[in-house]
Write a protein that holds these residues in place. Sequence first.
Motif, mmCIF file in Angstrom:
data_model
loop_
_atom_site.group_PDB
_atom_site.id
_atom_site.type_symbol
_atom_site.label_atom_id
_atom_site.label_comp_id
_atom_site.label_asym_id
_atom_site.label_seq_id
_atom_site.Cartn_x
_atom_site.Cartn_y
_atom_site.Cartn_z
ATOM 1 N N GLU A 168 0.807 -1.033 0.126
ATOM 2 C CA GLU A 168 -0.114 0.115 -0.011
ATOM 3 C C GLU A 168 0.900 1.358 0.121
ATOM 4 O O GLU A 168 0.680 2.046 -0.648
ATOM 5 N N GLY A 169 2.087 1.255 0.721
ATOM 6 C CA GLY A 169 2.815 2.372 0.998
ATOM 7 C C GLY A 169 3.635 2.726 -0.176
ATOM 8 O O GLY A 169 3.936 3.679 -0.745
ATOM 9 N N GLN A 170 3.919 1.591 -0.582
ATOM 10 C CA GLN A 170 4.883 1.417 -1.924
ATOM 11 C C GLN A 170 4.053 2.048 -3.215
ATOM 12 O O GLN A 170 4.750 2.545 -4.064
ATOM 13 N N PHE A 171 2.870 1.655 -3.225
ATOM 14 C CA PHE A 171 1.944 2.160 -4.388
ATOM 15 C C PHE A 171 1.617 3.477 -4.220
ATOM 16 O O PHE A 171 1.680 4.249 -5.232
ATOM 17 N N TYR A 172 1.630 4.120 -2.854
ATOM 18 C CA TYR A 172 1.262 5.567 -2.804
ATOM 19 C C TYR A 172 2.671 6.304 -3.325
ATOM 20 O O TYR A 172 2.753 7.450 -3.835
ATOM 21 N N ASN A 178 3.650 2.151 5.444
ATOM 22 C CA ASN A 178 2.407 2.343 4.809
ATOM 23 C C ASN A 178 1.670 3.753 5.239
ATOM 24 O O ASN A 178 1.558 4.721 4.641
ATOM 25 N N TYR A 179 1.655 3.919 6.593
ATOM 26 C CA TYR A 179 0.950 5.116 7.149
ATOM 27 C C TYR A 179 1.572 6.303 6.614
ATOM 28 O O TYR A 179 1.252 7.416 6.395
ATOM 29 N N ILE A 180 3.158 6.084 6.827
ATOM 30 C CA ILE A 180 3.685 7.260 6.606
ATOM 31 C C ILE A 180 3.648 7.877 5.049
ATOM 32 O O ILE A 180 3.526 8.921 4.859
ATOM 33 N N ALA A 181 3.684 6.995 4.298
ATOM 34 C CA ALA A 181 3.502 7.224 2.909
ATOM 35 C C ALA A 181 2.164 7.671 2.698
ATOM 36 O O ALA A 181 2.105 8.713 1.742
ATOM 37 N N ILE A 182 1.171 7.129 3.109
ATOM 38 C CA ILE A 182 -0.022 7.422 2.944
ATOM 39 C C ILE A 182 -0.277 9.132 3.261
ATOM 40 O O ILE A 182 -0.722 10.075 2.667
ATOM 41 N N ILE A 225 7.634 -2.854 -8.213
ATOM 42 C CA ILE A 225 6.315 -3.339 -9.002
ATOM 43 C C ILE A 225 4.989 -2.580 -8.287
ATOM 44 O O ILE A 225 4.110 -2.127 -9.224
ATOM 45 N N SER A 226 4.945 -2.590 -6.908
ATOM 46 C CA SER A 226 3.665 -1.715 -6.513
ATOM 47 C C SER A 226 3.801 -0.498 -6.747
ATOM 48 O O SER A 226 2.817 0.222 -6.874
ATOM 49 N N GLY A 227 4.987 0.177 -6.980
ATOM 50 C CA GLY A 227 5.284 1.389 -7.385
ATOM 51 C C GLY A 227 4.645 1.816 -8.707
ATOM 52 O O GLY A 227 4.106 2.623 -8.915
ATOM 53 N N GLY A 279 -6.265 9.709 -1.038
ATOM 54 C CA GLY A 279 -7.214 8.447 -1.011
ATOM 55 C C GLY A 279 -6.962 7.603 -2.241
ATOM 56 O O GLY A 279 -8.174 7.254 -2.808
ATOM 57 N N ILE A 280 -5.906 7.840 -2.886
ATOM 58 C CA ILE A 280 -5.960 7.151 -4.488
ATOM 59 C C ILE A 280 -6.166 5.704 -4.266
ATOM 60 O O ILE A 280 -6.233 5.035 -5.543
#
Lengths: 360, 506
Positions: free
Chosen positions: A94-98, A157-161, A258-260, A277-278
């Motif tokens: 999730e964080g890597q996605f963000y 994750n939380y930090i990234a979001i 890959i998540s990125g 909230g993407i």
Amino acid sequence: MERHSYKLEKRLTPSPVMVFIIPIISVLLALILGGIFLSMTGREPLAVYTIMFTDSLGSKYGLTETIVKAIPLALTALGVSLAFKMKLWNIGAEGQFYMGAMGASWLPLTFPTLPVYVMIPGMVVLGMTAGGLWALLTAIPRAIWKVNEIITTLMLNYIAILWVDYLVFGPWRDPLGSNFPITAAFSDAARLPGLGDSRIHSGLFFALAIAVILAIVFKYSRWGYSINVIGSSERAASYAGMNIKRNILLVMFLSGAISGLAGMAEVSGIIGKLQHGISPGYGYTAIIVAWLSKLNPLAILIVSVLFGALQVGGYAAQIEGVPAAVATMLQGMILFFVLGGEIFTNYRVRRVSRKGEESK
Amino acid sequence: MVKKIEHLEMVGITKRFPGVLSNNNVNIQIKTGEVLAILGENGAGKTTLMNILYGLYKPDAGKILLNGKQVSINSPKEAIALGIGMVHQHFMLVPTLTVCENVILGLSKSFIVDIKTATQRIREITDTYGLAINPDAYVWQLSVGEQQRVEIIKALYRGANLLILDEPTAVLTPQESKELIQLLRNMSAQGNSIIIISHKLHEVMSLSDRVTVLRDGEVCADVCTRETSQDALAQLMVGREMAPCQREGTFSPGKAVLELQEVYSQGDKGTEALTGVSLTIREGEILGIAGVSGNGQKELAEVIAGLRKLSKGKISLNGKESTKMSPANIIEQGLGYIPEDRLRVGTIPSFSIWENLILKDHHQRPFAKHLLLQNRVIMSHSSSLVEKYGIKTPTLETPTSSLSGGNIQRVILAREITRSPVALVAAYPTRGLDIGATEYLHSKLLEARSNGIGVLLISEDLEELMSLCDNIAVLYEGRVMKVIPVEEANERVLGLLMAGIAEQAS
């Protein structure tokens, strides 16, 4: 009087029939249990399910929406499956996605006039690098001091979001956006082309390509073999002269990358800007998808579509007054039954009478 | 209170596993105070039979009579309730708990655990039988022999008066084995019945009252120990006459292939495990390392393989300094290594035979070209190794975990020897193997020697060392007591050196 008891006996090899049947039964059981729950809240389960499945799979629009949701799910699931293969429990997709979305967004926001042949590859590279580096942050302490990556990836994750929130509420906010937490819209050059006139974008090909590449890596490559050895036994791996630390860093980086890429595809293919909230939790659902697929890249593609459909069906149910959380609930229950059912792939149940005779 | 087991009988036990008839109409019996040895090669069905008695398996046919009455044992819990205890070959202890906590694990029915009373009772048990164990010690701090005693205490604490031990000496040093045999004699003298599974003849001879020999799942002899001999048992067990391997030809060593100079290294717990070890292994030499295990053998093998850091000293392999080389580099320079732990280090149990056979070579030609594995080459290479080394397996895809210990060792041996190393480190290569497999391994080590490979053989089996080695070094508390030519070695000299006594040995 004859008394019977049941006993689990380990199978010599996992049953191939069960491997196939368990997921199907699990989905059915999840639907039944979910149905009981729905009827307890005073709703008609069949009606809700009909809405969910006709809306997600029964129309062209529903089907395209399902695929749209399946793309980020598949990419993040492929990302985590790579790490899982080496028993690195990366739950930070999730964080890597963000971070991937952020990295990719930086380019069109800073240089909006770049031509498409620079813009898209640039966004891919930046998105993947950002996601990869974010994962690397946890891989370094894991490799050197054995810091538990489950905790660190989750925390990041939380930090990234929140970091992305900070950007879209603050420095990157579109001054013309009437105070919404969104960036300026990307130029057309920064948008992944769609398929025909649907919302399905070429991120689909990223997912397909990476699935095929990973399938080959896992099955036929020497690197895949090393990953497998390290995942199975670190001591055997170092005995065989494999560089465990380097592989932890590499696998984690690629997993995050890959998540990125999933994040990049989402902002570039669907949203067209960076905003709050993407992701509705793609990175977490990815863990379930990867697990249900037994880390098989091609199975991930299929399961992603199923879960994409659940997500779309959930939104449809919401319109009918049923909470969208029904979809999440069903996802959880499917995983629950699949994990529970795994015992039947590796064990068989035998009925044992007290006298010692056995019958199947 | 558990009832005393006066007489126990297993009648007509038959157990099938997919594809194998593990026990075929097996009868055994044991009286109180008796020590019964179940003798047989690996795969003869000894462990299966005992697992049936302990309630882990259900027999397909047959019955168990306890004090003349038929009983059905469906789980270890029921076995324990009947007074039957079992010590498995692989211990089932939680390393991070204390001895006492391990012993009472799963027993307490109340919410609050009464450690004090438990400790007291454990002390009573240890005093009765002379088991020197501190109930407050953590299990990870204990040696293998001590852990085994914890397992015995566990069984006794639960009221066992018939004790089953599965290959109890397989993991022990000669000294520990002797102590264990003494302990078991003591226990049987106090009215406990003991069943010991073994394939070591001298132990069976020195410990048991009766021997039941199993071969291919069937009882082929049931004799009083007094009325038989080691040779007779060996023949019964293997089904043919044995010719022990012996070093032949003169010792004509070549140049040094592996040299250690004043090597210091730390063990896992941060204590000095090696304190100034210097050794030289030459081409065509088998250098034995004798010693009670835990005196630095493990660390010695690991520093040579590059898996453990040196704190001081120098190692050279094939004329090049390898002190700071990576394990991969050392493998490339020609070191073969048969590790002590063949299940977790030497092989990966869930991997197939072929995957284990290319463990060290998967990254290079001919097994990999560019980035991809060359499956066809790997398969033909693997099947030729399986044939050449007589690895008994249904297919190349069979997971290694389903092979017997002897066959797993053959897989490792095949891999390590076909890489044609200049030096080969073999750590306890025959531990737990049956006579046939041991014989094969010995012949292969001697073959390696005559091919000019320098072999470092770490072993606790003095007979093995004396029949294979050219020179024997004795390791004691991390240093080499002495290196002696095999001609001057005998059990007394080695034993004294192993105990750290240098003067009298010279």
